[in-house]
Structures are given as C-alpha cells and as structure tokens.
Enzyme design. Structure first.
Site, mmCIF file in Angstrom:
data_model
loop_
_atom_site.group_PDB
_atom_site.id
_atom_site.type_symbol
_atom_site.label_atom_id
_atom_site.label_comp_id
_atom_site.label_asym_id
_atom_site.label_seq_id
_atom_site.Cartn_x
_atom_site.Cartn_y
_atom_site.Cartn_z
ATOM 1 N N ASP A 148 128.180 92.056 8.926
ATOM 2 C CA ASP A 148 128.561 92.552 10.247
ATOM 3 C C ASP A 148 127.277 93.020 10.914
ATOM 4 O O ASP A 148 126.591 93.909 10.391
ATOM 5 C CB ASP A 148 129.529 93.742 10.129
ATOM 6 C CG ASP A 148 130.905 93.317 9.607
ATOM 7 O OD1 ASP A 148 131.154 92.118 9.480
ATOM 8 O OD2 ASP A 148 131.720 94.218 9.342
ATOM 9 N N ASP A 202 142.067 90.489 12.943
ATOM 10 C CA ASP A 202 141.829 91.903 12.611
ATOM 11 C C ASP A 202 143.151 92.663 12.675
ATOM 12 O O ASP A 202 143.422 93.377 13.648
ATOM 13 C CB ASP A 202 140.845 92.523 13.627
ATOM 14 C CG ASP A 202 139.490 91.834 13.621
ATOM 15 O OD1 ASP A 202 138.950 91.578 12.536
ATOM 16 O OD2 ASP A 202 138.968 91.546 14.705
HETATM 17 O O1 1PR Z 1 136.400 89.467 18.983
HETATM 18 O O2 1PR Z 1 135.557 87.143 18.930
HETATM 19 O O3 1PR Z 1 134.094 89.005 19.733
HETATM 20 O O4 1PR Z 1 134.692 88.761 17.339
HETATM 21 C C1 1PR Z 1 134.259 89.995 16.857
HETATM 22 C C2 1PR Z 1 134.196 89.880 15.376
HETATM 23 O O5 1PR Z 1 133.621 91.076 14.874
HETATM 24 C C3 1PR Z 1 135.553 89.715 14.739
HETATM 25 O O6 1PR Z 1 135.469 88.721 13.745
HETATM 26 C C4 1PR Z 1 135.845 91.072 14.106
HETATM 27 O O7 1PR Z 1 136.490 90.916 12.858
HETATM 28 C C5 1PR Z 1 134.457 91.630 13.885
HETATM 29 N N1 1PR Z 1 134.401 93.091 14.071
HETATM 30 C C6 1PR Z 1 134.510 93.742 15.224
HETATM 31 N N2 1PR Z 1 134.361 95.072 15.004
HETATM 32 C C7 1PR Z 1 134.173 95.244 13.693
HETATM 33 C C8 1PR Z 1 133.959 96.525 13.007
HETATM 34 O O8 1PR Z 1 133.848 96.579 11.781
HETATM 35 N N3 1PR Z 1 133.890 97.606 13.777
HETATM 36 N N4 1PR Z 1 134.027 93.755 11.811
HETATM 37 C C9 1PR Z 1 134.194 93.994 13.094
HETATM 38 C C10 1PR Z 1 134.944 93.232 11.083
HETATM 39 C C11 1PR Z 1 135.496 92.918 8.933
HETATM 40 C C12 1PR Z 1 135.002 92.087 7.869
HETATM 41 C C13 1PR Z 1 134.325 92.899 6.807
HETATM 42 C C14 1PR Z 1 135.359 92.856 5.735
HETATM 43 C C15 1PR Z 1 134.841 93.081 4.382
HETATM 44 N N5 1PR Z 1 134.464 93.270 9.822
HETATM 45 O O9 1PR Z 1 134.359 90.979 8.241
HETATM 46 O O10 1PR Z 1 133.121 92.330 6.583
HETATM 47 O O11 1PR Z 1 136.378 93.796 6.069
HETATM 48 O O12 1PR Z 1 134.407 94.386 4.229
HETATM 49 P P1 1PR Z 1 134.461 95.110 2.828
HETATM 50 O O13 1PR Z 1 134.264 94.089 1.777
HETATM 51 O O14 1PR Z 1 133.330 96.080 2.880
HETATM 52 O O15 1PR Z 1 135.797 95.797 2.758
HETATM 53 P P2 1PR Z 1 135.232 88.604 18.815
#
Ligand code: 1PR
Length: 523
Positions: free
Chosen positions: A224, A379
């Site tokens: 991320d 999400d």
């Molecule tokens: O909406 O098309 O602009 O895409 C934004 C992207 O960014 C989406 O794929 C969304 O999932 C991601 N995103 C947005 N905000 C966050 C955040 O964390 N604040 N991250 C975010 C999402 C989730 C996973 C993470 C897993 C594994 N991250 O990808 O890496 O939950 O984590 P873990 O193994 O530590 O539990 P758009």
C-alpha cells in the site's frame, strides 16, 4: 539484436526489461521493413485476438509478418503472439489469424476458474532448445482465458493441464511460441528467453518432464503506497485501513526496494495499491509511475497496480479516460490494473439501468487489454443484523457474532479507501463486475486488515461461490497457518498479505514451506 513487435496493447516494457537484463539489445519494430529485416523476432501479445488482428492489419504488419515467418529466421510468440499463428480464435470469430499453424484458439471449457491465472508446469513433447538447462519440473506464469487447439500434433511443443491438457507451447522449425509469459516467470523464464536469444543450445527434452502439471496457489505481496507527511512515497500499512499511528503515516519502507525483496523471496506476484488514488490523479502522481518503471526493471513476476483508475478531468480542464490512465500503467510495466471505487459506481449504474454501456472502465480496459488485465479490488465491511429479513442484502449466518450478539451479517462495499459505505454488497459487486468483463477479484476485508487474526473465511466463501473468475483472498494474515486455512477452506486461487511480510514476522519462503505438501505451491 532482438526485434520486438509492439502492436500497442499490453506490457512490452517487461519483455524489453527482461531481454536487456540478459545483456541483449532490443529494437522495437516501427515499420513493416523493421519486421522483414529482423534477425530474431519476438512478438509478445496481450489483450484480445480481434483487436490485435485489426491493429496488425491497420498497421500493414500482416504481410511483413508472414514474409518473416517464411524466412527461416527465429520467431518467438508469447501468449497472443503464439495464438495468432493459428487460423482463428473463438474470441473473435470473424477475424482470421496468420494461419501458419493448423488449428484454432478456443475458450477454456472447464469448471475451474477462467482465466487460467498463475504458475503451472509444462510437459515437453519434442526435443527443443527453448528449455535447455532447465530440469523440467519448473513452473511458468500463465494468464489467459483462451488456448490453442492444434490440428497437427507435430507442432505441439508442450502441453499443460488445467481441467484437461491444452497446448502451452508450439514449435515448427525456427518458429516457436509459448502460451506462458517467460518475461514474468522469474529466473526460469529468463532462461527461456536466453535460450531464444542465443540460438546455440542443443535440442533436448528436460530430464524431469512431468506426466501431469498442477497450477500453484499464488502468494502475493501487497504494497500500500502513499505520500507521507514529508511528501516521500512510502509503503504504509493500515490497521483496519487506518494508516496513521500517533498522527503520522506509518512508514514500512521504500516501494521499489521492498518489491525487489519480495521477488527475491519468491513472491508469485506483487501488487501496488496507490491508496490515495481516489483523491489524487495518478498521471499527475508521477512517482507512482516511476516506482512501476523501476520495479519492472528487476522484478520478473506479474505486477498489479491499483488506485485512481477512473475517468478524470485535471485542473486545466483536460479529460482523461480510465483507459488512458490504465494504458500509462501498462506502458510503465504493469500487467494488471485493479479498480476499486470506480467499480462500485459502475456496478451501481449497471444495476440501476440493467444496461451495459461499453464505456465503463471495466469494459473498456477489458476490451483492449483482455479480461485478465482487469482486477476488481473490493473493500467490504461487515454490517450485522438480527435476522436476514432486516436487510435487502444477501446475508450469511456467522460464527463470529458482534458485541450485541447479532448472528447475521452482510458485506457492505465501500469506496474512497473505506471512508464511505454504499448500498451494495460485496457478493453482488463481484458478480456484476465479472459480467462486465473483470478477470479477477482482489477481496480485501476492512474488519480483518492489519489485525493478523486470519482471513475472513465467511466473506471469502460467499464471494468465491458467486463467481467463476479467480479470487485473491486478502487481509488478516498473521502466520503461515492462515494461508493453509484460506486455501483449504475456501478454494481461492491466491492469497495476499502485507503487514506480516513488511514487518518480517513470516517470510514468503516460510509461508511456502509451510504450504508444501498441503497445497500446490511454486518453489
Ligand atoms: O478506489 O480505485 O482509487 O483504489 C484504491 C485502492 O487502495 C483500493 O484497492 C483499496 O483497497 C486501497 N486502499 C485504499 N485505502 C486503503 C487503506 O488501507 N487506507 N488499502 C487501501 C487497502 C488493503 C490490502 C492490504 C490487505 C492486507 N489495503 O490491500 O494490503 O488488507 O493487509 P494485511 O495482510 O496487513 O492484513 P481506488
């Protein structure tokens, strides 16, 4: 010198990077004459058979290609670049292929998830220089929904099993083609390209030629990425999507460096999520493009990028389509793009009107780059109810009731990085996106993200049961055993984690050695 035929779609950057890594020079064919006079021609094709043939014809490349293929000089087609050697494809019934090899290309007819995505083996049927130096039991990276059916067994170089055996490489004299992507198959794939470059290896059949091949479950490392308060692009990590600790954005490392480490440790794929993409415009966020370019120079496994893939008008009033944004990512080294918020809006509109417009990001990108290039990042967050009749959304009876003891829940889609909940559930979103042409689902879970408490098996089962495309389980991995659990209990094709890898709690290699013997993995 390798001449590379680029017809404008797909990730040729990775092929160029791989060839250059091997110390060979590459020139991109810009004219018909460049094709005719090539010493060795490499044709990496990604996307749709029909749009590729139309582009080749539009550029006046069909006759030069046929003339080159008749010249006796080396040719290597990759993926669509191999399929095009046949007479035609079910994917584009009206379009003739080059017809160098007898047979046609058809869609997979299997109950397994289609596209066939991931690392699978090959069974070699005739001596070849292409696999020289390999043991024979290696796996290569495949990503395709269609495969060739040859009418001439003599040109079948390898077959691979996915529901049934299909043609995974061809060979007719100096004309060779692979359905798999050598440029995305790590060091093993680089060996194949090296053999093609040198053309001086002895033809043989690898010693450990398998009688049956098996698709491996993929382990994906996710980064991320966002700018921290100092303006540096960092890999961060949320706790249920909250990436700040004591008011500051968590900084777990540098994106290019970490991606390189995961490649070296055996990651089957690397995903970058530009997590503030929903509010920034990625084509203005050039550091992210740079990250991709630099990573693809040294990381030879598939790269997915997400964040900000949508139509956009910049502050000067210039409009960009989601397809243009995706195109820039593909040119910079991405193999797949992942769409988050925009997929929710697209699905909502489709459910409202019941009409496909052909203009949504999902449809447009799939049309040009193929379904396999479009990943939908979901999400979701649990919404608990006392009984299923309290909501219009499909519910599951859960083993983990909430604090108030409610035993049912539905999985609410969110947009903007979990900031806004929508009246749409994850199961419906996945199903609709599949209908619109998405090739894979990246299934996150806000409730489990960063908690190390294991994947949300109930959510994953519900979504997996609703679609035929591959599903990536994400969020919550805290130990190697969680990967075994998710593969054994849900049948997903791959599992993704972030926190445990970034913090060095468990390495990718340790996850794979734990899984060895329990499920098929790539060593
Ligand atoms: O909406 O098309 O602009 O895409 C934004 C992207 O960014 C989406 O794929 C969304 O999932 C991601 N995103 C947005 N905000 C966050 C955040 O964390 N604040 N991250 C975010 C999402 C989730 C996973 C993470 C897993 C594994 N991250 O990808 O890496 O939950 O984590 P873990 O193994 O530590 O539990 P758009």
């Amino acid at each position: 010198m390798i001449t590379l035929l680029d017809y404008g779609a797909g990730n040729v950057r990775s092929v160029i990077n791989a060839i250059e890594k091997l110390g060979e020079r590459v020139t991109v064919a810009a004219t018909a004459q460049d094709i005719i006079s090539a010493e060795k021609l490499l044709f990496p094709g990604v996307g749709c058979f029909g749009s590729m043939m139309r582009t080749l014809r539009g550029n006046g490349f069909v006759e030069p290609l046929l003339s080159y293929l008749g010249s006796g000089r080396p040719f290597l087609g990759i993926c669509l670049g191999m399929q095009v050697l046949f007479e035609g494809s079910e994917e584009a019934p009206g379009e003739a292929g080059l017809g160098i090899l007898p047979g046609r290309v058809q869609r997979f007819k299997t109950d397994l998830a289609v596209p066939h995505i991931g690392w699978n083996g090959v069974r070699v049927h005739q001596p070849t220089d292409l696999f020289s130096g390999l043991a024979g039991d290696e796996k290569f990276y495949f990503v395709h929904a269609y495969h060739a059916v040859s009418d001439d067994p003599a040109v079948v170089l390898t077959t691979t099993d996915y529901g049934y055996p299909f043609v995974s490489a061809v060979q007719k004299g100096p004309i060779q083609g692979t359905q798999f992507h050598p440029e995305k198959s790590g060091s093993v794939g680089l060996s194949v390209l090296e053999n093609f470059i040198h053309q001086d290896r002895r033809a043989s059949i690898p010693p450990q030629n398998p009688t049956q091949t098996r698709l491996a479950k993929r382990i994906i490392a996710c980064l991320d990425v966002r700018s921290n308060d100092q303006g540096d692009l960092v890999v961060t990590k949320g706790d249920r999507y909250d990436v700040r600790e004591a008011g500051r954005v968590r900084n777990l490392g540098k994106p290019v460096e970490l991606a390189g480490r995961y490649f070296a440790e055996g990651a089957d794929e690397v995903t970058f999520l530009n997590i503030t993409g929903f509010r920034d415009f990625p084509l203005e966020d050039l550091p992210m493009i740079q990250v991709l370019r630099q990573t693809s120079q040294n990381v030879f496994v598939p790269l997915t990028i997400g964040g900000g893939i949508r139509d956009f008008t910049d502050r000067n009033g210039r409009s960009y389509t989601a397809l243009e944004v995706a195109a820039e990512y593909f040119r910079s080294g991405a193999d797949k793009v992942s769409i988050g918020s925009d997929a929710v809006y697209v699905a909502e509109a489709y459910l409202r009107t019941g009409r496909k417009t052909g203009r949504s990001a999902i449809e447009q990108i799939a049309e040009v780059y193929g379904n396999q290039a479009v990943v939908i990042s979901i999400d979701p967050r649990r919404v608990y109810v006392d009984s299923p009749d309290q909501t219009v959304h499909p519910t599951v009876a859960t083993d983990t009731p909430d604090a108030e003891g409610r035993r049912y829940c539905w999985f609410q889609c969110t947009v903007k990085g979990g900031r806004e909940g929508r009246e749409l559930d994850a199961v419906t979103l996945a199903r609709v996106c599949q209908e619109l042409g998405a090739g894979e689902i990246l299934l996150n879970c806000i409730d489990r993200d960063g908690t190390n408490s294991g994947f949300d098996i109930e959510l994953i089962r519900a979504v997996k049961a609703a679609v035929r495309i591959p599903v990536i389980a994400s969020s919550g991995a805290g130990c190697a055993g969680h990967f075994a659990e998710v593969f054994q209990q849900t049948g997903v094709e791959s599992a993704l984690a972030a926190g445990i890898f970034h913090r060095g709690v468990v390495s990718i290699a340790a996850v794979k050695s734990h899984l060895n013997g329990l499920v098929e993995v790539r060593r």
